[in-house]
Design an enzyme around this catalytic site. Structure first.
Site, PDB file in Angstrom:
ATOM      1  N   GLU A 187      41.181  34.516  33.678  1.00  0.00           N
ATOM      2  CA  GLU A 187      40.312  33.619  33.750  1.00  0.00           C
ATOM      3  C   GLU A 187      39.003  34.040  32.531  1.00  0.00           C
ATOM      4  O   GLU A 187      38.528  34.995  32.805  1.00  0.00           O
ATOM      5  CB  GLU A 187      39.610  33.981  35.099  1.00  0.00           C
ATOM      6  CG  GLU A 187      40.384  33.860  36.405  1.00  0.00           C
ATOM      7  CD  GLU A 187      39.432  33.408  37.689  1.00  0.00           C
ATOM      8  OE1 GLU A 187      39.608  32.391  38.148  1.00  0.00           O
ATOM      9  OE2 GLU A 187      38.665  34.510  37.978  1.00  0.00           O
TER      10      GLU A 187
ATOM     11  N   SER B 102      36.899  26.658  36.104  1.00  0.00           N
ATOM     12  CA  SER B 102      36.642  25.272  36.210  1.00  0.00           C
ATOM     13  C   SER B 102      37.772  24.426  36.576  1.00  0.00           C
ATOM     14  O   SER B 102      37.944  23.358  36.019  1.00  0.00           O
ATOM     15  CB  SER B 102      35.873  24.802  34.880  1.00  0.00           C
ATOM     16  OG  SER B 102      34.581  25.483  34.874  1.00  0.00           O
TER      17      SER B 102
ATOM     18  N   GLU C 158      33.142  38.572  37.870  1.00  0.00           N
ATOM     19  CA  GLU C 158      31.911  38.800  38.421  1.00  0.00           C
ATOM     20  C   GLU C 158      31.839  40.228  38.978  1.00  0.00           C
ATOM     21  O   GLU C 158      30.777  40.822  38.944  1.00  0.00           O
ATOM     22  CB  GLU C 158      31.516  37.881  39.637  1.00  0.00           C
ATOM     23  CG  GLU C 158      31.501  36.325  39.031  1.00  0.00           C
ATOM     24  CD  GLU C 158      31.920  35.325  39.872  1.00  0.00           C
ATOM     25  OE1 GLU C 158      32.209  35.441  40.970  1.00  0.00           O
ATOM     26  OE2 GLU C 158      31.951  34.228  39.428  1.00  0.00           O
TER      27      GLU C 158
ATOM     28  N   ASN D  37      38.778  30.992  45.731  1.00  0.00           N
ATOM     29  CA  ASN D  37      37.969  32.160  45.690  1.00  0.00           C
ATOM     30  C   ASN D  37      36.462  31.656  46.284  1.00  0.00           C
ATOM     31  O   ASN D  37      35.984  30.925  45.295  1.00  0.00           O
ATOM     32  CB  ASN D  37      37.716  32.821  44.454  1.00  0.00           C
ATOM     33  CG  ASN D  37      36.944  33.995  44.281  1.00  0.00           C
ATOM     34  OD1 ASN D  37      36.472  34.459  45.167  1.00  0.00           O
ATOM     35  ND2 ASN D  37      36.667  34.338  42.838  1.00  0.00           N
ATOM     36  N   TRP D  38      36.142  31.977  47.354  1.00  0.00           N
ATOM     37  CA  TRP D  38      35.078  31.377  47.971  1.00  0.00           C
ATOM     38  C   TRP D  38      33.902  32.169  47.359  1.00  0.00           C
ATOM     39  O   TRP D  38      32.559  31.840  47.767  1.00  0.00           O
ATOM     40  CB  TRP D  38      35.055  31.379  49.567  1.00  0.00           C
ATOM     41  CG  TRP D  38      36.027  30.288  49.844  1.00  0.00           C
ATOM     42  CD1 TRP D  38      36.549  29.243  49.292  1.00  0.00           C
ATOM     43  CD2 TRP D  38      36.390  30.249  51.430  1.00  0.00           C
ATOM     44  NE1 TRP D  38      37.178  28.540  49.960  1.00  0.00           N
ATOM     45  CE2 TRP D  38      37.263  29.013  51.204  1.00  0.00           C
ATOM     46  CE3 TRP D  38      36.177  30.693  52.601  1.00  0.00           C
ATOM     47  CZ2 TRP D  38      37.866  28.394  52.470  1.00  0.00           C
ATOM     48  CZ3 TRP D  38      36.647  30.223  53.581  1.00  0.00           C
ATOM     49  CH2 TRP D  38      37.215  29.043  53.713  1.00  0.00           C
ATOM     50  N   LYS D  39      33.982  33.589  46.674  1.00  0.00           N
ATOM     51  CA  LYS D  39      32.830  34.338  46.148  1.00  0.00           C
ATOM     52  C   LYS D  39      31.734  34.431  47.499  1.00  0.00           C
ATOM     53  O   LYS D  39      32.207  34.579  48.693  1.00  0.00           O
ATOM     54  CB  LYS D  39      32.282  33.700  45.240  1.00  0.00           C
ATOM     55  CG  LYS D  39      33.323  33.171  44.086  1.00  0.00           C
ATOM     56  CD  LYS D  39      32.753  32.561  43.030  1.00  0.00           C
ATOM     57  CE  LYS D  39      33.740  32.368  41.919  1.00  0.00           C
ATOM     58  NZ  LYS D  39      33.323  32.037  40.574  1.00  0.00           N
TER      59      LYS D  39
ATOM     60  N   GLY E 205      37.355  28.189  42.084  1.00  0.00           N
ATOM     61  CA  GLY E 205      36.081  28.703  42.857  1.00  0.00           C
ATOM     62  C   GLY E 205      35.505  27.534  43.449  1.00  0.00           C
ATOM     63  O   GLY E 205      35.959  27.109  44.614  1.00  0.00           O
ATOM     64  N   GLY E 206      34.694  26.987  42.765  1.00  0.00           N
ATOM     65  CA  GLY E 206      33.589  25.791  43.255  1.00  0.00           C
ATOM     66  C   GLY E 206      34.494  24.638  43.992  1.00  0.00           C
ATOM     67  O   GLY E 206      34.213  24.380  45.144  1.00  0.00           O
TER      68      GLY E 206
ATOM     69  N   GLY F  51      33.060  28.537  36.345  1.00  0.00           N
ATOM     70  CA  GLY F  51      31.711  28.137  36.882  1.00  0.00           C
ATOM     71  C   GLY F  51      30.792  27.271  36.110  1.00  0.00           C
ATOM     72  O   GLY F  51      29.561  26.783  36.302  1.00  0.00           O
TER      73      GLY F  51
ATOM     74  N   HIS G  35      37.928  40.557  39.354  1.00  0.00           N
ATOM     75  CA  HIS G  35      37.327  39.429  39.123  1.00  0.00           C
ATOM     76  C   HIS G  35      35.975  39.612  38.304  1.00  0.00           C
ATOM     77  O   HIS G  35      35.505  40.512  38.111  1.00  0.00           O
ATOM     78  CB  HIS G  35      36.573  38.713  40.394  1.00  0.00           C
ATOM     79  CG  HIS G  35      36.177  37.216  40.000  1.00  0.00           C
ATOM     80  ND1 HIS G  35      35.012  37.030  39.482  1.00  0.00           N
ATOM     81  CD2 HIS G  35      37.003  36.065  40.015  1.00  0.00           C
ATOM     82  CE1 HIS G  35      34.891  35.707  39.291  1.00  0.00           C
ATOM     83  NE2 HIS G  35      35.923  35.258  39.590  1.00  0.00           N
TER      84      HIS G  35
END
Ligand code: PGA
Length: 251
Positions: free
Chosen positions: A167, A213, A97, A9-11, A234-235, A173, A95
């Site tokens: 999640e 994470s 966010e 997930n590149w956000k 993500g990251g 994150g 998601h």
């Protein structure tokens, strides 16, 4: 047998130039993944979806949201036919966010899931609790409500086609990943909720991912758990080297 799935997930990251670079470099390792019965994919921003698809058409490429209406007066929104038009067949929904910053509810996600299914597209529906809920020991109750509301009105056949990601918000994150035991417990619980709503056979077909994470060093321990079919990352999905390492560690 459920196929393993590794999704990035590149956000709100990467320009089209950066996306193209990643897409070029991932053509080869997508082949490797498919040969090993593993699905891999990324979710770039809307702006970069067509770029990714044009360079690496065989890898899963997901949007990070969509609207449930086909068209209309919804300024700033992107519809499912627009995504189909550029060969994007997957969408991440719900998601945390988007739930937090855009007030997206499970009922909104339900409308979007239905619209995606009607278009033969795949929904990756996210759920997960806040730290407060986790510390109160109310995770299962909370996640169950998200699942029940998100899947409301779907048939068995439809549910078996969607992918769910658990999640926990406190792990996204933050570097505080949930232990594999906690992740397995909740993913197993989600499967049991689907079995209760539908039947065991249907619940066995649904792919359930863990996210929060996930890094190259811990990805394998999650995927070795019986009810965790993959990871939403993500990251650690942003750099192509790190994404490749995630894949290498589960091959
Ligand atoms: P993270 O993000 O891997 O950076 O924790 C996960 C996600 O938001 O899907």
């Amino acid at each position: 047998m459920r196929r393993k799935l590794l999704m990035g997930n590149w956000k709100m990251n990467k320009t089209t130039v950066e996306t193209k670079e990643f897409a070029l470099q991932s053509v080869e390792f997508n082949k490797l993944a498919l040969e090993n019965n593993i699905d891999i994919g990324v979710a770039p921003s809307y702006v970069s979806l067509a770029t990714f698809k044009s360079v690496n058409p065989d890898m899963i490429c997901a949007a990070q949201n969509c609207h449930f209406e086909n068209n209309g007066a919804f300024t700033g929104e992107v519809s499912i036919p627009m995504l189909k038009d550029i060969n994007v067949n997957w969408v991440i929904l719900g998601h945390s966010e988007r739930r937090t910053y855009n007030n997206e509810t499970s009922a909104d996600c339900n409308l979007k899931i239905k619209a995606l299914l009607a278009n033969n597209m795949t929904a990756l529906y996210c759920c997960g609790e806040s730290l407060e809920i986790f510390e109160d020991g109310a995770t299962k109750e909370f996640v169950k409500t998200q699942i029940v509301e998100g899947l409301e009105g779907l048939t068995k056949e439809e549910v078996s086609k969607i992918v769910i990601a658990y999640e926990p918000i406190w792990s996204i994150g933050t570097g505080k990943n949930a232990s594999k035991e906690i992740a397995e417990d909740i993913c197993q619980f989600i499967r049991s909720v689907i079995a209760e709503l539908y039947d065991v056979l249907t619940s066995e077909k649904v792919r359930i991912l863990y996210g929060g994470s996930v890094k190259p060093v811990n990805v394998k321990e999650y995927l070795s758990m019986p009810n965790i079919d993959g990871a939403l990352v993500g990251g650690a999905s942003l750099a192509v080297e790190s994404f490749k390492e995630l894949l290498d560690n589960i091959l």
